[in-house]
Motif scaffolding. Structure first.
Motif, PDB file in Angstrom:
ATOM      1  N   LEU A   1       0.829  -1.202   0.000  1.00  0.00           N
ATOM      2  CA  LEU A   1       0.000   0.000   0.000  1.00  0.00           C
ATOM      3  C   LEU A   1       0.865   1.254   0.000  1.00  0.00           C
ATOM      4  CD1 LEU A   1      -3.118  -0.109   0.123  1.00  0.00           C
ATOM      5  CD2 LEU A   1      -2.915   0.792   2.421  1.00  0.00           C
ATOM      6  N   GLU A   2       1.932   1.241   0.777  1.00  0.00           N
ATOM      7  CA  GLU A   2       2.850   2.382   0.809  1.00  0.00           C
ATOM      8  C   GLU A   2       3.518   2.571  -0.545  1.00  0.00           C
ATOM      9  OE1 GLU A   2       4.637   5.717   2.142  1.00  0.00           O
ATOM     10  OE2 GLU A   2       3.074   4.569   3.161  1.00  0.00           O
ATOM     11  N   GLU A   3       3.901   1.472  -1.183  1.00  0.00           N
ATOM     12  CA  GLU A   3       4.505   1.559  -2.512  1.00  0.00           C
ATOM     13  C   GLU A   3       3.508   2.117  -3.523  1.00  0.00           C
ATOM     14  OE1 GLU A   3       6.243  -1.401  -5.942  1.00  0.00           O
ATOM     15  OE2 GLU A   3       6.350  -2.052  -3.865  1.00  0.00           O
TER      16      GLU A   3
ATOM     17  N   ARG B   1       1.031   4.098  -2.819  1.00  0.00           N
ATOM     18  CA  ARG B   1       0.855   5.506  -2.466  1.00  0.00           C
ATOM     19  C   ARG B   1       1.992   6.353  -3.054  1.00  0.00           C
ATOM     20  NH1 ARG B   1      -0.121   5.073   3.152  1.00  0.00           N
ATOM     21  NH2 ARG B   1      -2.242   4.508   2.675  1.00  0.00           N
TER      22      ARG B   1
ATOM     23  N   GLU C   1       1.490   6.593  -6.729  1.00  0.00           N
ATOM     24  CA  GLU C   1       0.391   7.509  -7.004  1.00  0.00           C
ATOM     25  C   GLU C   1       0.874   8.957  -6.937  1.00  0.00           C
ATOM     26  OE1 GLU C   1      -4.036   8.628  -5.233  1.00  0.00           O
ATOM     27  OE2 GLU C   1      -2.652   7.410  -4.050  1.00  0.00           O
ATOM     28  N   ASP C   2       1.709   9.282  -5.934  1.00  0.00           N
ATOM     29  CA  ASP C   2       2.263  10.630  -5.818  1.00  0.00           C
ATOM     30  C   ASP C   2       3.106  10.982  -7.038  1.00  0.00           C
ATOM     31  OD1 ASP C   2       1.032  10.986  -3.379  1.00  0.00           O
ATOM     32  OD2 ASP C   2       2.828  10.512  -2.192  1.00  0.00           O
TER      33      ASP C   2
ATOM     34  N   ARG D   1       0.813  11.510  -9.968  1.00  0.00           N
ATOM     35  CA  ARG D   1       0.075  12.767  -9.827  1.00  0.00           C
ATOM     36  C   ARG D   1       0.949  13.945 -10.230  1.00  0.00           C
ATOM     37  NH1 ARG D   1       0.446  15.476  -5.676  1.00  0.00           N
ATOM     38  NH2 ARG D   1       0.574  13.783  -4.182  1.00  0.00           N
TER      39      ARG D   1
END
Length: 176
Positions: A123-125, A127, A130-131, A134
Motif C-alpha cells: 500500500l505504501e509503494e 501511495r 500515485e504521488d 500525480r
C-alpha cells in the motif's frame, strides 16, 4: 538425469547454487530494504517445484544447466517445473517452532500478521507511485494548458494579420 540450479543477482553475485539435483524445493531470502546479507530460508526435498521468497525489487537471473558429466547424451530432453513464491505465502510458522508450544490459531495469526505487513508495504509503494504519477499528470496538464493558450494566441494573431492584409488588399484593388 540431474540438472544444476543457480540464482544470481543484478551484480553477478551468486545467491544460491545447487549442483546435481533431480527434484526438490529450494528457497532463499533476498535482502530486504534494510538488510544486505543473503540467508538460506530452508531446504526441503519435496515435489518438483522451487520457491524463492523476498521483498526486494532487484532483478534475479535463474539458471538451469544441463551439462552431462563424462560425455553423456547432450540431446536428452528435460522437463523442469519452476514456481516462484514471494512474500508472506512463503513463510511457514509451524516449521519454526514445535507444535507442542504453538497452537494452530497462533500460527494463523502470525500468517495474517505477515500478510498484513506485506499488504501495508504494498500500500505504501502504491501511495508513492500515485504521488509520482500525480506530479507527472500535473506537469503534463500545465504543459497542455500552456500549449493550448499559445496555440490560441498564435491563431488569433494570424487571423488578425490575415484580416489586416485582406483589408489592405481590397483597398488597393478599390473593392472596398
Amino acid at each position: 538425469m540431474p540438472v544444476d540450479f543457480s540464482v544470481v543477482d543484478e551484480d553477478g553475485k551468486a545467491i544460491y547454487q545447487k549442483a546435481g539435483i533431480s527434484h526438490g524445493r529450494f528457497s532463499f531470502t533476498t535482502p530486504s530494504a534494510g538488510g544486505s546479507n543473503y540467508e538460506d530460508d530452508y531446504y526441503d526435498y519435496e515435489a518438483d517445484d522451487y520457491g524463492a521468497s523476498g521483498h526486494s525489487n532487484m532483478k534475479y537471473e535463474v539458471c538451469f544447466s544441463n551439462v552431462p558429466k563424462g560425455g553423456g547424451d547432450t540431446k536428452q530432453k528435460r522437463k523442469v517445473a519452476f514456481k516462484i513464491l514471494k512474500g508472506a505465502m512463503t513463510t511457514d510458522h509451524f516449521k519454526d517452532k514445535q507444535e507442542s508450544e504453538f497452537s494452530d490459531v497462533e500460527g494463523q495469526l502470525e500468517d495474517l500478521n505477515d500478510e498484513l505487513s506485506e499488504l501495508m508495504a504494498d500500500l505504501e509503494e502504491v501511495r508513492l507511485r500515485e504521488d509520482d504519477l500525480r506530479r507527472v499528470n500535473e506537469k503534463i496538464n500545465k504543459q497542455v494548458l500552456f500549449y493550448s493558450v499559445t496555440a490560441c494566441v498564435i491563431m488569433f494573431a494570424v487571423g488578425g494579420y490575415q484580416l489586416f492584409h485582406m483589408k489592405s488588399f481590397f483597398k488597393k484593388k478599390k473593392i472596398i
